[in-house]
Design an enzyme around this catalytic site. Sequence first.
Site, PDB file in Angstrom:
ATOM      1  N   HIS A 170      -6.567  -6.807  -0.875  1.00 12.13           N
ATOM      2  CA  HIS A 170      -6.748  -5.657  -0.894  1.00 12.13           C
ATOM      3  C   HIS A 170      -5.826  -5.137  -2.143  1.00 12.13           C
ATOM      4  O   HIS A 170      -4.806  -5.370  -2.025  1.00 12.13           O
ATOM      5  CB  HIS A 170      -6.146  -5.120   0.751  1.00 12.13           C
ATOM      6  CG  HIS A 170      -6.457  -4.971   1.994  1.00 12.13           C
ATOM      7  ND1 HIS A 170      -5.947  -6.240   2.113  1.00 12.13           N
ATOM      8  CD2 HIS A 170      -7.856  -4.960   2.045  1.00 12.13           C
ATOM      9  CE1 HIS A 170      -7.149  -6.182   3.653  1.00 12.13           C
ATOM     10  NE2 HIS A 170      -7.928  -5.286   3.377  1.00 12.13           N
ATOM     11  N   HIS A 197       1.216  -1.211  -0.010  1.00 13.77           N
ATOM     12  CA  HIS A 197       0.265  -0.081   0.034  1.00 13.77           C
ATOM     13  C   HIS A 197       0.925   1.351   0.182  1.00 13.77           C
ATOM     14  O   HIS A 197       0.409   2.519   0.077  1.00 13.77           O
ATOM     15  CB  HIS A 197      -1.076  -0.041   1.328  1.00 13.77           C
ATOM     16  CG  HIS A 197      -2.129  -1.183   1.455  1.00 13.77           C
ATOM     17  ND1 HIS A 197      -2.565  -1.383   0.391  1.00 13.77           N
ATOM     18  CD2 HIS A 197      -2.274  -2.242   2.385  1.00 13.77           C
ATOM     19  CE1 HIS A 197      -3.389  -2.472   0.266  1.00 13.77           C
ATOM     20  NE2 HIS A 197      -3.213  -2.514   1.785  1.00 13.77           N
ATOM     21  N   ASP A 236      -2.383 -10.315  -2.595  1.00 13.68           N
ATOM     22  CA  ASP A 236      -3.269 -10.225  -1.479  1.00 13.68           C
ATOM     23  C   ASP A 236      -4.622  -9.671  -1.182  1.00 13.68           C
ATOM     24  O   ASP A 236      -5.388  -9.416  -2.743  1.00 13.68           O
ATOM     25  CB  ASP A 236      -2.082  -9.354  -0.788  1.00 13.68           C
ATOM     26  CG  ASP A 236      -3.666  -7.962   0.445  1.00 13.68           C
ATOM     27  OD1 ASP A 236      -2.332  -8.753   1.465  1.00 13.68           O
ATOM     28  OD2 ASP A 236      -3.945  -7.491   0.434  1.00 13.68           O
ATOM     29  N   ASP A 294      -4.906 -12.517   3.755  1.00 10.82           N
ATOM     30  CA  ASP A 294      -5.536 -12.795   4.042  1.00 10.82           C
ATOM     31  C   ASP A 294      -6.903 -12.595   2.778  1.00 10.82           C
ATOM     32  O   ASP A 294      -8.584 -12.566   3.235  1.00 10.82           O
ATOM     33  CB  ASP A 294      -5.981 -10.731   4.298  1.00 10.82           C
ATOM     34  CG  ASP A 294      -5.162  -9.859   2.888  1.00 10.82           C
ATOM     35  OD1 ASP A 294      -4.844 -10.375   2.155  1.00 10.82           O
ATOM     36  OD2 ASP A 294      -4.629  -8.781   3.619  1.00 10.82           O
TER      37      ASP A 294
HETATM   38 ZN   LIG Z   1      -3.992  -7.494   2.315  1.00 14.98          ZN
END
Ligand SMILES: [Zn+2]
Length: 328
Positions: A186, A147, A184, A265
């Site tokens: 996200h 991120h 991931d 995740d």
């Molecule tokens: Zn994540």
Amino acid sequence: MPVVAQDRIRPAAARIARAIAVPTAFISHPSSLLHDMGPYHPECPDRLHAIGDRLISAGLDGYLRHYLAPEATAAQLARVHGAAYIATIEAESPDSGLHYIDPDTAMNAHSLNAARHAAGAVVLATDLVTRGECRTAFCAVRPPGHHAERNRAMGFCLFNNIAVGVAHAIAAHGVSRVAIVDFDVHHGNGTEDIFAGDSRVLMVSTFQHPLYPYSGTENQAANMVNVPLAEGSGSDEFRDAVRMRWLPALERHRPEIIYVSAGFDAHREDPLAGLKLVESDYAWVTRELLAVAARHAKGRIVSALEGGYALSALGRSATEHIREMIAA
Ligand SMILES: [Zn+2]
């Protein structure tokens, strides 16, 4: 006894025995355990214990070659982050207590050191696989990185570890084509921010959408293959995305090294999201990536931990990912 017969009897053991000559690196650093964002933060030091303990109980730890992550140098960080941004992170590092960089992301007195070593782990992994000392590498480090944008920390991330490694491969080793795979749950907005429009770098990803950071579906650059998945998607949807979107793009790009933003995740037990992957999906996608790497990249894969917050599921999933790299 011929190898074929051995494979039939004990396939994993036989494959692992063949692989030991060029081992899988396991790179970490004690500072990864000292970066701590408070007692209730899901991105916690125990995540690394969950992986390490599971590797031991699965009997795999002895097959790994362990390395201590060096610090990324200022010059290595500056390949993907602005000088003013790096200076800000350094200036905001607290002597004690917690200092919040964004609502989700805090620094304690050890976080800056941990972040430098987390990025340095991927630099070392890059050196190891380009020198042929190891064929694959897993960086068990915190804070995660995907991120972190060129000029912004967010989502538990300070420096973009994978991006620092990719830039090192290009600048220090003359690698001309790299792929980044991000599974991931996200979207890896930071990695996209750093490499969008850079034709040397192909990024393929899957992520739950809509979900934090709510990016990845608009204005995609030509080198970004982002596949959003609806909440509730599981093995079938994920594997279809990999087969239909990732693999053709990877074959066209012919990466010389494959980097993996390895967040776990998207597992069905994870408390932060709503996809339904299981351990065998992580084993499967790793085998698919190893097959691409065998064709184009001399087998070279550099993987670094991103998310994964259900500790048991994280340990089991990362272990299956690493088991496949050891056995390749
Ligand atoms: Zn994540």
